[in-house]
Design a protein around this motif. Sequence first.
Motif, short mmCIF file in Angstrom:
data_model
loop_
_atom_site.label_atom_id
_atom_site.label_comp_id
_atom_site.label_asym_id
_atom_site.label_seq_id
_atom_site.Cartn_x
_atom_site.Cartn_y
_atom_site.Cartn_z
N ASP A 131 0.84 -1.20 0.00
CA ASP A 131 0.00 0.00 0.00
C ASP A 131 0.87 1.25 0.00
O ASP A 131 1.88 1.30 0.70
CB ASP A 131 -0.90 -0.01 1.25
CG ASP A 131 -2.09 0.93 1.12
OD1 ASP A 131 -1.87 2.12 0.88
OD2 ASP A 131 -3.23 0.46 1.25
N ASP A 134 -4.50 5.50 -0.02
CA ASP A 134 -5.83 5.13 -0.47
C ASP A 134 -6.30 6.03 -1.60
O ASP A 134 -5.98 7.23 -1.63
CB ASP A 134 -6.84 5.24 0.69
CG ASP A 134 -6.57 4.23 1.79
OD1 ASP A 134 -6.12 3.12 1.47
OD2 ASP A 134 -6.83 4.55 2.96
N THR A 142 -13.07 2.06 -3.19
CA THR A 142 -11.78 2.38 -2.58
C THR A 142 -10.71 1.48 -3.20
O THR A 142 -11.01 0.38 -3.67
CB THR A 142 -11.82 2.16 -1.06
OG1 THR A 142 -12.18 0.80 -0.78
CG2 THR A 142 -12.84 3.09 -0.41
N LYS A 144 -6.37 0.29 -2.84
CA LYS A 144 -5.04 0.38 -2.25
C LYS A 144 -4.06 0.78 -3.35
O LYS A 144 -3.79 0.01 -4.27
CB LYS A 144 -4.63 -0.96 -1.65
CG LYS A 144 -5.45 -1.38 -0.45
CD LYS A 144 -5.17 -2.82 -0.03
CE LYS A 144 -3.74 -3.00 0.43
NZ LYS A 144 -3.51 -4.37 0.97
N CYS A 164 -3.38 5.27 4.41
CA CYS A 164 -3.79 3.98 4.97
C CYS A 164 -3.47 3.99 6.46
O CYS A 164 -2.30 4.11 6.85
CB CYS A 164 -3.07 2.83 4.28
SG CYS A 164 -3.33 1.23 5.07
N VAL A 192 -10.50 5.93 4.94
CA VAL A 192 -10.96 6.67 3.76
C VAL A 192 -11.97 7.73 4.17
O VAL A 192 -11.94 8.86 3.69
CB VAL A 192 -11.58 5.71 2.72
CG1 VAL A 192 -12.09 6.49 1.51
CG2 VAL A 192 -10.58 4.66 2.29
#
Length: 318
Positions: A131, A134, A142, A144, A164, A192
């Motif tokens: 990751d 976001d 959503t 990664k 994240c 998020v």
Amino acid sequence: MNKSDNKITVIIPNYNNQKLLANLLESLKQVTLPHDIIIVDNASSDNSTTYIKTNFPEITLIENKTNTGFAHAVNQAIKIATTDYVLLLNNDTIVTESAFKNMFDLISTDSSIFSVTSKMIQKHNPNLIDDTGDEYSIMGWTKKRGFNHSVSEFTQSGEVFGACAGAALYRRLVFLEIGYFDENFESYVEDVDISIRARLYGYTSYYCADAIIYHYGSATSGSKYNSFKVRISARNNIYLLYKNLSLWMKIVNFIFIVMGIVIKYLYFYRKGYGQDYIGGVCEGFRTRKQLDKIEGVSFKNYLKLELLLIKNTFKYLS
């Protein structure tokens, strides 16, 4: 340096996985930036709390009697932290020596930066990224950023949609202005939600390419997909739309939102989780009014958000 001089408080929500927690705490010993540590244990059934008390008595430990979920756990710690910044870490992460300093140096450059996300690398496959922040689109999806890309990519720091919360640094006082993590979400996409809220209040999020943190992944919930994760994520994505988008945005994006739900359903149907996904969507619509909607946001900030969601949608399709 005295503890009161520290600028960062590391917050670790914990539920079982004492072995992974031990790996994380050992890695924190090498971190160069002085920091406090708060662990919030969500009623672990293993010996996590005994291990912490025995081996790390200097750590502030909050012991919950039940598993209250990620959002409530980190809020507990944020509210008692006294440092300027809080750094959230999943209990299945491993930090590198300079990660905190690099994130701290970046967030210190601009008071409008609410959060800085790290470069999370898959612990079991260190050649791949887990990751780098976001993203969110007008289809209500959503994503990664950087997932399964080579670690040789994403080498430049820069602005991202959101951080994240599995390994990210936050400006603590901003929570007093925009609110804490929404506990209705329990776990999943609550980061998020708060990233959207921060943007509507005029703040931004950044990615720090030099902040390397390793992540085992799915250590608490058990797998990439399971009934619980699919259902609660589907519900929470409805929550995101309900509480954060203005009426005109919901109208403009309606067809794209419906398309997003249908495509997701077909995807999870093929994975064997179609009923779980639809159940989560229905629960989201049924219980949405228990959430507090965002109010008092300027049209300008909503427009900025809409344009960013459109831009991110093209990223999905590319």
